[in-house]
Design a protein around this motif. Structure first.
Motif, PDB file in Angstrom:
ATOM      1  N   UNK A  76     -56.009 -40.194-111.059  1.00 26.90           N
ATOM      2  CA  UNK A  76     -55.675 -39.094-110.158  1.00 26.90           C
ATOM      3  C   UNK A  76     -54.916 -39.587-108.932  1.00 26.90           C
ATOM      4  N   UNK A  77     -55.322 -40.731-108.380  1.00 26.98           N
ATOM      5  CA  UNK A  77     -54.625 -41.270-107.210  1.00 26.98           C
ATOM      6  C   UNK A  77     -53.201 -41.700-107.569  1.00 26.98           C
TER       7      UNK A  77
ATOM      8  N   UNK B  32     -58.026 -38.234 -99.195  1.00 22.77           N
ATOM      9  CA  UNK B  32     -57.152 -39.398 -99.343  1.00 22.77           C
ATOM     10  C   UNK B  32     -55.691 -39.048 -99.161  1.00 22.77           C
ATOM     11  N   UNK B  33     -55.286 -37.899 -99.687  1.00 18.15           N
ATOM     12  CA  UNK B  33     -53.900 -37.454 -99.551  1.00 18.15           C
ATOM     13  C   UNK B  33     -53.567 -37.153 -98.091  1.00 18.15           C
ATOM     14  N   UNK B  34     -54.490 -36.504 -97.387  1.00 13.13           N
ATOM     15  CA  UNK B  34     -54.273 -36.209 -95.965  1.00 13.13           C
ATOM     16  C   UNK B  34     -54.128 -37.498 -95.159  1.00 13.13           C
TER      17      UNK B  34
ATOM     18  N   UNK C 288     -49.824 -40.184-105.891  1.00 12.14           N
ATOM     19  CA  UNK C 288     -48.839 -41.056-105.245  1.00 12.14           C
ATOM     20  C   UNK C 288     -47.455 -40.855-105.851  1.00 12.14           C
ATOM     21  N   UNK C 289     -47.395 -40.751-107.160  1.00 14.60           N
ATOM     22  CA  UNK C 289     -46.110 -40.514-107.827  1.00 14.60           C
ATOM     23  C   UNK C 289     -45.529 -39.175-107.407  1.00 14.60           C
ATOM     24  N   UNK C 290     -46.364 -38.146-107.354  1.00 16.33           N
ATOM     25  CA  UNK C 290     -45.901 -36.825-106.942  1.00 16.33           C
ATOM     26  C   UNK C 290     -45.422 -36.839-105.498  1.00 16.33           C
TER      27      UNK C 290
ATOM     28  N   UNK D 152     -59.027 -45.194-101.672  1.00 16.81           N
ATOM     29  CA  UNK D 152     -59.795 -44.438-102.661  1.00 16.81           C
ATOM     30  C   UNK D 152     -59.715 -45.103-104.036  1.00 16.81           C
ATOM     31  N   UNK D 153     -58.518 -45.509-104.413  1.00 18.42           N
ATOM     32  CA  UNK D 153     -58.334 -46.170-105.704  1.00 18.42           C
ATOM     33  C   UNK D 153     -59.066 -47.503-105.753  1.00 18.42           C
ATOM     34  N   UNK D 154     -59.071 -48.217-104.635  1.00 19.64           N
ATOM     35  CA  UNK D 154     -59.737 -49.520-104.594  1.00 19.64           C
ATOM     36  C   UNK D 154     -61.256 -49.370-104.674  1.00 19.64           C
TER      37      UNK D 154
END
Length: 218
Positions: free
Chosen positions: A192-193, A13-15, A197-199, A176-178
């Motif tokens: 975690x998501x 998801x991050x990628x 996102x904040x980071x 992913x969060x949805x």
């Protein structure tokens, strides 16, 4: 201990989010820069004063900025399909992200260029600089801190928009969060998501602030 499958989901998801935001930010930077410069040059008293062109650009930019992203996301589905051949996936999400970010960054570019000291522009003109030199070596050069700060703001906004792209299967952390956090009530994935996102936003903001300060001191 975090489950390996969860780590893999978050990493994917991050990628995908980084891919969407990175490509959209690059396209928005180019498009927004062109439109923003055009707004300044075609304004009354500009180097290429053309009132009708300036008004048209202003209307297009205002319309683009006034549409909520979730509405724009759905409204330009036919355009997205025409550009990339699909409306689902990370590549498809780049189209609405770019379309929404260009007018946003264009106004920032316009504001940054208007803050350049007019005396500097007049001095360059008096020394025989042509329009291209004035734009490239005076306006854009002097406005670099503001342009970088504005681009940082745009990237942060794109990160938020990319999360909304999950609504139409755009992939990334939002998707992913949805799918897991909301539809399956898996709170650990949702948390975690949000943390990622904040980071991500904090990292982008920190890098942008450092670069803008360095350019301001040159």
């Amino acid at each position: 201990m975090i489950a390996p499958d969860l780590v893999e989901l978050l990493w994917q998801g991050l990628r995908e989010t980084a891919y969407m935001v990175g490509v959209a930010a690059l396209l928005a930077a180019l498009g927004g820069l062109l439109v923003g410069v055009g707004l300044v040059l075609t304004d009354a008293g500009g180097l290429l004063a053309a009132r009708p062109v300036n008004v048209l650009l202003g209307i297009v930019v205002n319309i683009g900025r006034s549409l909520p992203f979730i509405i724009l996301l759905v409204a330009i589905i036919p355009f997205t399909r025409a550009v990339v051949g699909t409306t689902i996936g990370t590549t498809a999400a780049i189209v609405p992200l770019t379309v929404s970010a260009i007018p946003f960054y264009a106004r920032i570019v316009e504001t940054a260029l208007r803050e350049v000291d007019r005396d500097v522009v007049a001095a360059a003109h008096a020394m025989g600089a042509n329009r291209r030199q004035i734009v490239g070596k005076v306006l854009l050069r002097e406005a670099r801190p503001g342009l970088v700060a504005g681009l940082t703001l745009t990237v942060v906004a794109l990160i938020g928009y990319s999360a909304m792209a999950g609504v139409i299967g755009g992939g990334g952390l939002g998707d992913l969060a949805l799918r897991y956090g909301y539809q399956r009530f898996e709170n650990d994935i949702m948390i975690a998501t949000v943390v990622l996102l904040v980071a991500f936003v904090q990292l982008v903001q920190m890098v942008g602030d450092i670069l803008a300060r360095r350019l301001a001191h040159r």
